[in-house]
Scaffold this motif. Sequence first.
Motif, short mmCIF file in Angstrom:
data_model
loop_
_atom_site.label_atom_id
_atom_site.label_comp_id
_atom_site.label_asym_id
_atom_site.label_seq_id
_atom_site.Cartn_x
_atom_site.Cartn_y
_atom_site.Cartn_z
N GLU A 299 0.83 -1.20 0.00
CA GLU A 299 0.00 0.00 0.00
C GLU A 299 0.87 1.26 0.00
O GLU A 299 0.55 2.26 -0.64
CB GLU A 299 -0.90 -0.02 1.23
CG GLU A 299 -2.09 0.91 1.12
CD GLU A 299 -2.96 0.91 2.37
OE1 GLU A 299 -3.57 1.95 2.64
OE2 GLU A 299 -3.02 -0.13 3.06
N GLN A 300 2.00 1.19 0.74
CA GLN A 300 2.90 2.35 0.80
C GLN A 300 3.45 2.70 -0.59
O GLN A 300 3.47 3.86 -0.98
CB GLN A 300 4.05 2.05 1.79
CG GLN A 300 5.03 3.21 1.98
CD GLN A 300 6.25 3.12 1.06
OE1 GLN A 300 6.56 2.08 0.50
NE2 GLN A 300 6.95 4.23 0.91
N GLN B 118 2.09 1.97 -3.45
CA GLN B 118 0.97 2.44 -4.28
C GLN B 118 0.70 3.92 -4.03
O GLN B 118 0.51 4.70 -4.96
CB GLN B 118 -0.27 1.58 -4.00
CG GLN B 118 -0.12 0.15 -4.51
CD GLN B 118 -1.14 -0.81 -3.91
OE1 GLN B 118 -2.16 -0.40 -3.36
NE2 GLN B 118 -0.86 -2.10 -4.02
N LYS B 119 0.71 4.31 -2.73
CA LYS B 119 0.50 5.72 -2.39
C LYS B 119 1.65 6.57 -2.93
O LYS B 119 1.44 7.70 -3.38
CB LYS B 119 0.40 5.87 -0.87
CG LYS B 119 -0.91 5.39 -0.30
CD LYS B 119 -0.93 5.52 1.21
CE LYS B 119 -2.26 5.09 1.79
NZ LYS B 119 -2.19 4.95 3.27
#
Length: 242
Positions: free
Chosen positions: A167-168, A170-171
């Motif tokens: 997720e990191q 992707q952000k």
Amino acid sequence: QAAVSALVVVSEQAGEFRDVVALSERFPGFVLPCLGVHPVQEVSPEEQRSVTLKDLDAAWPLIELYKDKLVGIGEVGLDFTPRFASTDEQKEGQRQVLIKQIELARRLDLPLNVHSRSAGRPTINLLKEQGATKVLLHAFDGKLSVAMEGVKAGYFFSIPPSIIRSEQKQKLVKLLPLENICLETDSPALGPEKQVRNEPKNIYIAAEYIAKIKGIPVEEVIEVTTQNALKVFPKLQNFLRI
């Protein structure tokens, strides 16, 4: 078959330098070497420790010997993961080793391939303080606001296939301008599946996922990230037939 044009291959300690150069001689124009001393040094497969200035002693003469073959200095950087660097002394040792390699890269006019695990802000701050200009931050795990300071300094960030499960990352990609993104696999680590050996062909997975996040064709991601790679590693120009 996988449409990979070239591999930039890094080293982590002086003991690997000859192997990396031998690989580049075995696959000329395809395997392109970087030599550098990583913030975490392997003592044995089971034991790793924080780097010290002494670790540069064996590296220096070899980098000098092979300097004309290199496309960059790396993998270098800071790693403040507590199990490797829990004391101020260890962190300062890593900083000193990085400073010496930033100076070396400047002298040889080569870019830096930089590791910054659990040390995003200290790494970017040190690079800026030391006047590093050609910088590729690989698998950056720091805060997004810190990454943007890197963008302002003109640094590039390379994104691995593990983006599909991070997720990191992707952000990070959502925020970073495409003009500051490169592709990497970090093989054999950071593959699309955890604990499964990563391979260079998986670079396409990273490109595809970036395209999905940015809402643009994968061809555009490949085109722009290739141009970015040529900006960071100008010597690639001599090898790539694009």
